[in-house]
Design an enzyme around this catalytic site. Structure first.
Site, PDB file in Angstrom:
ATOM      1  N   ASP A   1       0.650  -1.020  -0.018  1.00 46.31           N
ATOM      2  CA  ASP A   1       0.053  -0.447  -0.075  1.00 46.31           C
ATOM      3  C   ASP A   1       0.705   1.066  -0.203  1.00 46.31           C
ATOM      4  O   ASP A   1       2.153   1.258   0.518  1.00 46.31           O
ATOM      5  CB  ASP A   1      -0.430  -0.076   1.432  1.00 46.31           C
ATOM      6  CG  ASP A   1      -2.289   1.442   0.833  1.00 46.31           C
ATOM      7  OD1 ASP A   1      -2.896   0.370   1.116  1.00 46.31           O
ATOM      8  OD2 ASP A   1      -1.936   2.891   0.872  1.00 46.31           O
TER       9      ASP A   1
ATOM     10  N   GLU B   1     -18.885  -0.568 -18.627  1.00 48.95           N
ATOM     11  CA  GLU B   1     -19.222  -1.153 -18.005  1.00 48.95           C
ATOM     12  C   GLU B   1     -20.290  -0.816 -18.428  1.00 48.95           C
ATOM     13  O   GLU B   1     -20.645   0.132 -18.602  1.00 48.95           O
ATOM     14  CB  GLU B   1     -19.681  -0.976 -16.386  1.00 48.95           C
ATOM     15  CG  GLU B   1     -18.565  -2.187 -15.466  1.00 48.95           C
ATOM     16  CD  GLU B   1     -18.541  -1.539 -14.176  1.00 48.95           C
ATOM     17  OE1 GLU B   1     -18.877  -1.225 -13.644  1.00 48.95           O
ATOM     18  OE2 GLU B   1     -17.163  -1.956 -13.383  1.00 48.95           O
TER      19      GLU B   1
ATOM     20  N   HIS C   1     -19.838  -6.099 -11.800  1.00 51.20           N
ATOM     21  CA  HIS C   1     -19.510  -5.617 -10.968  1.00 51.20           C
ATOM     22  C   HIS C   1     -20.664  -5.740  -9.547  1.00 51.20           C
ATOM     23  O   HIS C   1     -21.450  -4.808  -9.411  1.00 51.20           O
ATOM     24  CB  HIS C   1     -19.716  -4.173 -11.248  1.00 51.20           C
ATOM     25  CG  HIS C   1     -19.486  -2.724 -10.515  1.00 51.20           C
ATOM     26  ND1 HIS C   1     -18.581  -2.131 -11.180  1.00 51.20           N
ATOM     27  CD2 HIS C   1     -18.731  -2.726  -9.349  1.00 51.20           C
ATOM     28  CE1 HIS C   1     -18.266  -1.236  -9.815  1.00 51.20           C
ATOM     29  NE2 HIS C   1     -17.950  -1.490  -9.448  1.00 51.20           N
TER      30      HIS C   1
HETATM   31  P1  NAI Z   1     -10.372   2.074   0.575  1.00 46.86           P
HETATM   32  O1  NAI Z   1     -10.093   3.747   0.108  1.00 46.86           O
HETATM   33  O2  NAI Z   1     -10.073   1.620   2.172  1.00 46.86           O
HETATM   34  O3  NAI Z   1      -9.314   1.599   0.204  1.00 46.86           O
HETATM   35  C1  NAI Z   1      -7.868   1.065  -0.351  1.00 46.86           C
HETATM   36  C2  NAI Z   1      -6.121   1.459  -0.688  1.00 46.86           C
HETATM   37  O4  NAI Z   1      -5.780   1.664  -1.591  1.00 46.86           O
HETATM   38  C3  NAI Z   1      -6.055   2.628   0.137  1.00 46.86           C
HETATM   39  O5  NAI Z   1      -5.305   1.936   1.820  1.00 46.86           O
HETATM   40  C4  NAI Z   1      -4.903   2.948  -0.693  1.00 46.86           C
HETATM   41  O6  NAI Z   1      -3.909   3.616   0.665  1.00 46.86           O
HETATM   42  C5  NAI Z   1      -4.600   2.078  -1.637  1.00 46.86           C
HETATM   43  N1  NAI Z   1      -3.954   2.404  -3.083  1.00 46.86           N
HETATM   44  C6  NAI Z   1      -4.359   3.187  -3.669  1.00 46.86           C
HETATM   45  N2  NAI Z   1      -3.205   3.687  -4.890  1.00 46.86           N
HETATM   46  C7  NAI Z   1      -2.265   2.757  -4.626  1.00 46.86           C
HETATM   47  C8  NAI Z   1      -1.593   2.486  -4.637  1.00 46.86           C
HETATM   48  N3  NAI Z   1      -1.398   3.247  -6.221  1.00 46.86           N
HETATM   49  N4  NAI Z   1      -0.198   1.957  -4.942  1.00 46.86           N
HETATM   50  C9  NAI Z   1      -0.647   1.840  -3.690  1.00 46.86           C
HETATM   51  N5  NAI Z   1      -1.924   1.733  -3.188  1.00 46.86           N
HETATM   52  C10 NAI Z   1      -2.605   2.199  -3.825  1.00 46.86           C
HETATM   53  O7  NAI Z   1     -11.080   1.162  -0.845  1.00 46.86           O
HETATM   54  P2  NAI Z   1     -12.121  -0.247  -0.010  1.00 46.86           P
HETATM   55  O8  NAI Z   1     -13.193  -0.130   0.441  1.00 46.86           O
HETATM   56  O9  NAI Z   1     -11.043  -0.910   0.316  1.00 46.86           O
HETATM   57  O10 NAI Z   1     -12.000  -0.544  -1.951  1.00 46.86           O
HETATM   58  C11 NAI Z   1     -11.198  -1.502  -2.310  1.00 46.86           C
HETATM   59  C12 NAI Z   1     -11.720  -0.858  -4.006  1.00 46.86           C
HETATM   60  O11 NAI Z   1     -12.927  -1.796  -4.419  1.00 46.86           O
HETATM   61  C13 NAI Z   1     -12.257   0.501  -4.546  1.00 46.86           C
HETATM   62  O12 NAI Z   1     -11.408   0.646  -5.286  1.00 46.86           O
HETATM   63  C14 NAI Z   1     -13.424   0.199  -4.409  1.00 46.86           C
HETATM   64  O13 NAI Z   1     -14.159   1.351  -5.714  1.00 46.86           O
HETATM   65  C15 NAI Z   1     -13.159  -0.823  -5.154  1.00 46.86           C
HETATM   66  N6  NAI Z   1     -14.860  -1.487  -4.537  1.00 46.86           N
HETATM   67  C16 NAI Z   1     -16.005  -2.772  -5.610  1.00 46.86           C
HETATM   68  C17 NAI Z   1     -16.973  -3.027  -5.451  1.00 46.86           C
HETATM   69  C18 NAI Z   1     -17.382  -4.089  -6.437  1.00 46.86           C
HETATM   70  O14 NAI Z   1     -18.448  -4.519  -6.090  1.00 46.86           O
HETATM   71  N7  NAI Z   1     -16.411  -4.700  -6.938  1.00 46.86           N
HETATM   72  C19 NAI Z   1     -17.669  -3.488  -4.096  1.00 46.86           C
HETATM   73  C20 NAI Z   1     -16.953  -1.906  -3.130  1.00 46.86           C
HETATM   74  C21 NAI Z   1     -15.760  -1.764  -3.573  1.00 46.86           C
END
Ligand code: NAI
Length: 640
Positions: free
Chosen positions: A412, A500, A523
């Site tokens: 991260d 999508e 999705h």
């Molecule tokens: P979050 O914001 O809690 O975690 C994202 C993490 O990624 C953070 O710790 C951030 O520091 C890290 N990060 C961002 N850019 C980075 C990079 N370039 N290098 C290294 N680390 C990086 O988000 P959360 O809630 O964990 O969601 C994660 C992903 O899942 C999001 O993209 C969200 O949109 C997606 N999501 C997808 C769903 C689905 O239906 N498939 C449902 C819910 C979320």
């Protein structure tokens, strides 16, 4: 002139408040609660309860006198003295919500408040005196008991034991002033009808009776409304039933229920609204709830002069112009982790399926092909899982994967606490070169576009399993396709795509279609009933906290402030453009008016400043005008 004013003030008439008990002071009919207690375990319980309801109706339609109906109901109820403590305890917990939040009104006006009920003193008095109501101001019937403590009857001398009892009692009281009656029933209206009250307020917080609504001078969906109309409000600044809430796109019923039970005026729509419709609809709305389809544009916000808060009942907030919302002083909340667990469970399932080639095996079976072999099938136990993005989802996945016996590595860009035995990788390369399974959980910020492309695939181990359940654009899809076809990637699961389909009618187009050992899902990582319900609970909680206390914790566009609850103070909430000197100007207004600050909190974002000031109770109303007039003020409100 001043002499006139003095005389007028001295002549100010007394106001008396006559309040009903059943379904008004409490949410329920006390006899219904009593039936559950006195008939507990009785073989005829349900039959008797039904019979009691029938008799009540007969009493209401006039085919039975009130006294007869009371006698018959008591016989069926067979109450005893020993049932009373339990009844009182339950009734205390069932006091109407708006009565609970306006306790101060009862304390302040105790001398002029009367509870007039066809119910019984034995259970009414202990409930209402807790609010400061005087025992002598309670007019109700009384039970008669035998030596064993069984109820044998009631005080037949009491006018409240017969028809027209409330009218009779009010005549005897002969109150020297204006009389306001608040109740849910026809007998409450009768007081006004008999010329003994100036106004009758139909109280509809618990039940709505058609026969009463059209007789009422006012409908009071809560006590807040009554107090507001009569300028008696102290506990709340504005009656909640006058706050319009608009919930679009079929948000979960639990959310609707939560907002309604808080007393808001809630309107719902199953679908979204387009920009023009929303511009029109939003004018009277203070609280807006949407999901991902409704676009809240700057134009919509320009029409939203009453809007305080938007709740996005989903994770993403791209559909809202957040900058415009901030400039208008509208706080936005979403549900950032309500579906975390759902995504994690799918990721776990998919990595197991991919390690066993299940997607292809199942497809072949449907074509009638039996292909039994252990080749290329592995357990996940002992394998290295590389989690990229250790946020809400990544961290939760880490815990579950370890429980399956996987070794977890994570990368991260922020400093993140390693959970369990997970190992933090300092570089992306360190993770990619070791992991047997690589899974993407970074957020969708633009700079993450093509985060994984050919160069990253080159670093991965041969036969790696790859998952993307984050955002479509973070992976270079043609590169993924090439690496599946070359066998570098043994299998992949993809839930999110750079483009999508807008609706279920549109075809899904992707280079990933038809590839071996490739699980494609539309999705739905976070789409479960549990997640929807979590969202339905979470977002209203955030919005109500903001309305009730000013707390902005987890807001996506406001500075995040978690505030202590307000005690014995007024809270001034000031939202302004983030320019220097505003706090000083607020404090100068307060100092010039001799107001004592009990607590103050300030936080800013690039765009706006958010200042909360708790002040002691007495203040001059002009202060509010002065505070509103401070230049660069976006919004200002007071909580009592
Ligand atoms: P979050 O914001 O809690 O975690 C994202 C993490 O990624 C953070 O710790 C951030 O520091 C890290 N990060 C961002 N850019 C980075 C990079 N370039 N290098 C290294 N680390 C990086 O988000 P959360 O809630 O964990 O969601 C994660 C992903 O899942 C999001 O993209 C969200 O949109 C997606 N999501 C997808 C769903 C689905 O239906 N498939 C449902 C819910 C979320």
């Amino acid at each position: 002139m001043s002499g006139h004013v003095a005389i007028f003030a001295a002549m100010k008439v007394n106001r008396y408040f006559v309040i009903d008990f059943d379904s008004t002071f409490t949410k329920v009919e006390a006899f219904d609660v009593l039936a559950d207690i006195s008939l507990e375990g009785h073989p005829e319980k349900e039959v008797r309860k039904k019979r009691i309801a029938e008799i009540t109706n007969k009493g209401m339609d006039g085919s039975l006198s009130f006294r007869e109906s009371l006698e018959q109901r008591l016989q069926l109820l067979s109450p005893e003295k020993k049932h009373l403590p339990k009844l009182i305890e339950r009734l205390r917990s069932l006091v109407s919500e708006s009565f609970k939040r306006n306790k101060e009104f009862f304390a302040t006006h105790a001398a002029n408040i009367y509870i007039v009920s066809n119910g019984f003193r034995e259970f009414i008095e202990p409930v209402v005196t807790e609010f400061g109501i005087k025992p002598e101001n309670i007019l109700a019937n009384e039970f008669r008991f035998d030596e064993q403590g069984r109820v044998t009857g009631f005080d037949t001398e009491n006018p409240l034991s017969a028809n027209n009892g409330k009218v009779e009692q009010l005549k005897r009281l002969n109150l020297p002033g204006d009389v306001y009656v608040i109740g849910d029933g026809y007998t409450d209206y009768e007081i006004k009808h008999a010329g003994l009250a100036n106004k009758f307020y139909a109280f509809t917080e618990n039940v709505e009776r058609e026969s009463v609504l059209n007789k009422a001078d006012h409908i009071a969906p809560s006590l807040d409304e009554f107090l507001y109309l009569n300028k008696l409000n102290t506990a709340i600044s504005y009656p909640k039933n006058r706050i319009n809430v608009l919930l679009l796109e079929n948000v979960h019923p639990v959310a609707i229920e939560l907002m309604r039970s808080e007393g808001f005026n809630v309107e719902t729509y199953p679908a979204g609204l387009d920009e023009d419709e929303l511009c029109e609809k939003i004018r009277n709305v203070s609280v807006l709830g949407i999901r991902s389809k409704t676009q809240v544009t700057a134009r919509v916000l320009d029409n939203a002069s009453r809007l305080m808060v938007i709740g996005a009942f989903c994770i993403g907030t791209n559909q809202i112009d957040l900058k415009a919302a901030s400039r208008k002083g509208v706080a936005v909340f979403n549900a950032p982790f309500s579906n975390t667990r759902s995504v994690v469970e799918l990721a776990i399932a998919e990595m197991i399926m991919l390690m066993r080639n299940i997607a292809d095996k199942s497809a072949k079976m449907h074509q009638g092909k039996w292909d039994k072999s252990a080749k290329g099938s592995f357990e996940v136990r002992g394998k290295k899982l590389g989690i990229i993005g250790y946020g809400n989802i990544g961290a939760q996945l880490s815990v579950l994967a370890e429980n399956l016996g996987m070794k977890v590595l994570y990368y991260d860009k922020e400093e993140k606490l390693a959970l369990g035995n997970a190992t933090k990788c300092k570089t992306l390369k360190e993770l990619l070169t070791q992991a047997d399974v690589v899974t993407m959980h970074v957020d969708g910020r633009e700079s993450n576009t093509n985060f994984i492309s050919q160069a990253e695939f080159d670093l991965m181990k041969k036969g790696v399993v790859f998952l993307n359940l984050s955002r479509g654009h973070v992976v270079d899809v043609p590169a993924l396709r090439a690496n599946i076809l070359s066998g570098k990637v043994a299998g992949c699961a993809v839930d999110v795509f750079p483009y999508e389909p807008i609706s279920n009618d549109e075809e899904f187009a992707s280079e990933l279609r038809g590839l071996p050992n490739t699980i494609l899902t539309p999705h739905i990582g976070g789409s479960t009933s549990e997640a929807q319900e979590n969202i339905g609970n979470f977002v209203p909680g955030k919005m109500m906290d903001y309305i009730n206390t000013g707390s902005t914790s987890n807001s996506v566009n406001f500075p995040n402030l978690t505030l202590p609850t307000l005690e014995n103070a007024h809270r001034l909430i000031h939202i302004h453009d983030n320019v220097p000197g505003i706090l000083a100007r607020i404090n100068k207004v307060l100092a010039d008016n001799g107001i004592n600050i009990m607590g103050q909190y300030l936080k800013t974002t690039e765009e706006i400043g958010y200042v909360i000031t708790d002040i002691n109770k007495e203040y001059n109303k002009d202060v509010i005008k002065e505070l509103r007039a401070i230049e660069h003020t976006i919004k200002f409100r007071v909580l009592y």
